[in-house]
Write an enzyme that holds these catalytic residues in place. Structure first.
Site, PDB file in Angstrom:
ATOM      1  N   ARG A   1      37.047  49.247  34.292  1.00 31.94           N
ATOM      2  CA  ARG A   1      36.225  48.933  35.481  1.00 31.94           C
ATOM      3  C   ARG A   1      35.008  49.849  35.436  1.00 31.94           C
ATOM      4  NH1 ARG A   1      37.777  47.948  41.734  1.00 31.94           N
ATOM      5  NH2 ARG A   1      38.511  46.065  40.696  1.00 31.94           N
TER       6      ARG A   1
ATOM      7  N   HIS B   1      33.968  39.654  37.546  1.00 32.28           N
ATOM      8  CA  HIS B   1      35.312  40.140  37.890  1.00 32.28           C
ATOM      9  C   HIS B   1      36.333  39.043  37.542  1.00 32.28           C
ATOM     10  CE1 HIS B   1      38.376  42.501  39.566  1.00 32.28           C
ATOM     11  NE2 HIS B   1      38.094  42.462  40.845  1.00 32.28           N
TER      12      HIS B   1
ATOM     13  N   GLN C   1      40.118  38.993  38.948  1.00 28.92           N
ATOM     14  CA  GLN C   1      40.228  38.546  40.337  1.00 28.92           C
ATOM     15  C   GLN C   1      40.242  37.021  40.397  1.00 28.92           C
ATOM     16  OE1 GLN C   1      40.416  40.328  43.449  1.00 28.92           O
ATOM     17  NE2 GLN C   1      40.887  38.263  44.106  1.00 28.92           N
TER      18      GLN C   1
ATOM     19  N   ASP D   1      32.963  37.875  50.158  1.00 28.17           N
ATOM     20  CA  ASP D   1      33.131  39.214  49.569  1.00 28.17           C
ATOM     21  C   ASP D   1      32.208  40.149  50.352  1.00 28.17           C
ATOM     22  OD1 ASP D   1      33.668  41.361  47.851  1.00 28.17           O
ATOM     23  OD2 ASP D   1      32.308  40.654  46.275  1.00 28.17           O
TER      24      ASP D   1
ATOM     25  N   CYS E   1      38.396  38.608  48.158  1.00 32.34           N
ATOM     26  CA  CYS E   1      38.989  39.427  47.089  1.00 32.34           C
ATOM     27  C   CYS E   1      39.509  40.759  47.610  1.00 32.34           C
ATOM     28  CB  CYS E   1      37.972  39.629  45.971  1.00 32.34           C
ATOM     29  SG  CYS E   1      36.425  40.343  46.532  1.00 32.34           S
TER      30      CYS E   1
ATOM     31  N   ARG F   1      47.195  38.795  41.975  1.00 33.24           N
ATOM     32  CA  ARG F   1      46.557  39.675  40.977  1.00 33.24           C
ATOM     33  C   ARG F   1      47.598  40.137  39.959  1.00 33.24           C
ATOM     34  NH1 ARG F   1      41.834  42.218  41.957  1.00 33.24           N
ATOM     35  NH2 ARG F   1      41.994  42.534  39.732  1.00 33.24           N
TER      36      ARG F   1
HETATM   37  N1   CP Z   1      39.778  42.914  44.631  1.00 28.66           N
HETATM   38  C1   CP Z   1      39.808  44.043  43.914  1.00 28.66           C
HETATM   39  O1   CP Z   1      39.445  44.090  42.747  1.00 28.66           O
HETATM   40  O2   CP Z   1      40.298  45.104  44.610  1.00 28.66           O
HETATM   41  P1   CP Z   1      40.248  46.618  44.140  1.00 28.66           P
HETATM   42  O3   CP Z   1      38.822  47.053  44.143  1.00 28.66           O
HETATM   43  O4   CP Z   1      41.074  47.352  45.158  1.00 28.66           O
HETATM   44  O5   CP Z   1      40.847  46.718  42.757  1.00 28.66           O
HETATM   45  N1  NVA Z   2      31.763  42.761  44.822  1.00 34.70           N
HETATM   46  C1  NVA Z   2      32.743  43.792  45.070  1.00 34.70           C
HETATM   47  C2  NVA Z   2      34.096  43.351  44.606  1.00 34.70           C
HETATM   48  C3  NVA Z   2      35.186  44.327  44.913  1.00 34.70           C
HETATM   49  C4  NVA Z   2      36.520  43.877  44.420  1.00 34.70           C
HETATM   50  C5  NVA Z   2      32.325  45.057  44.346  1.00 34.70           C
HETATM   51  O1  NVA Z   2      31.885  44.973  43.196  1.00 34.70           O
HETATM   52  O2  NVA Z   2      32.420  46.128  44.935  1.00 34.70           O
END
Ligand code: CP
Ligand code: NVA
Length: 307
Positions: free
Chosen positions: A102, A129, A132, A224, A264, A292
């Site tokens: 990530r 992502h 997700q 989101d 999400c 997930r």
């Molecule tokens: N939706 C999602 O990716 O959540 P986190 O940021 O908690 O991993």
């Molecule tokens: N768009 C958000 C998604 C979090 C799961 C971010 O990148 O923070």
């Protein structure tokens, strides 16, 4: 699924429609408790951003499959002292069997994928992502028994979620309408790619400024956060711009009467979604979050192969 063995998942475009549907079937089987062991394999988690769902669901998925997990602590690694990603990737490749990353720049996961032979999984970048979205599709399929022919409306920022959803909807034959403020539209290259996939599947990807148009007759209403990780300083200035795009009870009257609401998470109640909608009868966000784990279990089994 041998087709995916050894492969990376950096973008939704890495999966064909058949591969996506096969992964979702495997995720459904695994959810029923049909375990496919992948003992003696190790998953590394390399997270440069916060995470609850992705980190924990990957950890539990791999543990339940009989594998091991190392939660790599970026701040304790030599990366922070300037060791190049290309070197880190080649070293981690000698220890691990699969690595979920990530980070901010999408190019960084591509660098890891270039230099490591093991599968690299995008656990969120600023651009996409995909993990997700596998869980999102699983949730939609559970609710409607199908994906093709449904319409998904996405409201808010043209961000990583919007990008991966667009590419996925186009691939599996869903229509998608994304409503966002003028200066927060999705990446034009991703829109173009999604539209080219959609046109070969007879579906539509619409980008509009009208939340009403997007939600009209949609079976899935998705939102989101308005400020993603790394954009926290813009939160206050974004709120008034995004207010018309809030998912609330009034807007949902325009959607299909059997529509479901997805997010999400984490959610900012009172901003992109009202509390009553998030907690209401159309919301499937907790099933979505659970999925997930099942979807990622299917992904791990597929890229690692079973023992
Ligand atoms: N939706 C999602 O990716 O959540 P986190 O940021 O908690 O991993
Ligand atoms: N768009 C958000 C998604 C979090 C799961 C971010 O990148 O923070």
């Amino acid at each position: 699924m041998d087709d995916l063995k050894g492969r990376d998942l950096l973008s939704m475009t890495d999966l064909s429609a058949d591969e996506t549907l096969t992964l979702l079937q495997l995720a459904a089987d695994l959810k029923q408790g049909n375990i496919k062991p992948i003992c003696r394999k190790t998953l590394g988690l390399l997270f440069y951003k916060a995470s609850t769902r992705t980190r924990v669901s990957f950890f539990v998925a791999m543990s339940q499959l009989g594998g091991q997990v190392i939660d790599l602590n970026v701040s304790a690694m030599q990366i922070g002292r300037g060791e190049p990603l290309a070197d880190t990737a080649r070293v981690l490749d000698r220890y691990l069997d699969v690595l979920a990353i990530r980070t901010f720049a999408h190019a960084d996961v591509e660098t890891y994928a270039k230099y490591a032979r093991m599968p690299i999984i995008n656990a969120l970048t600023d651009l996409e992502h995909p993990c997700q979205v596998l869980a999102d599709l699983q949730t939609v399929q559970e609710c409607f028994g199908q994906l093709a022919g449904l319409k998904l409306a996405y409201l808010g920022d043209g961000n990583n979620m919007a990008h991966s959803l667009m590419l996925a909807c186009a691939t599996v034959g869903m229509d998608m309408a994304i409503a966002c403020p003028p200066n927060f539209t999705p990446d034009p290259q991703i829109v173009e790619r999604a539209r080219s996939i959609a046109s070969s599947n007879g579906t539509q990807i619409i980008v509009t400024q009208s939340p009403q148009e997007a939600v009209s007759q949609a079976q899935v209403v998705y939102t989101d956060v308005w400020a993603s990780m790394g954009q926290e300083a813009q939160s206050d200035t974004r709120v008034p711009v995004f207010e018309p795009y809030q998912v609330n009870r009034e807007l949902l009257t325009l959607a299909d009467p059997n529509s479901i609401v997805l997010h999400c998470l984490p959610a900012h109640r009172g901003e992109e979604i009202t509390d009553d909608v998030l907690e209401g009868s159309r919301s499937r966000v907790w099933d979505q979050a659970e999925n997930r784990m099942h979807a990622q279990k299917a992904l791990l089994v597929s890229v690692l192969g079973t023992d």
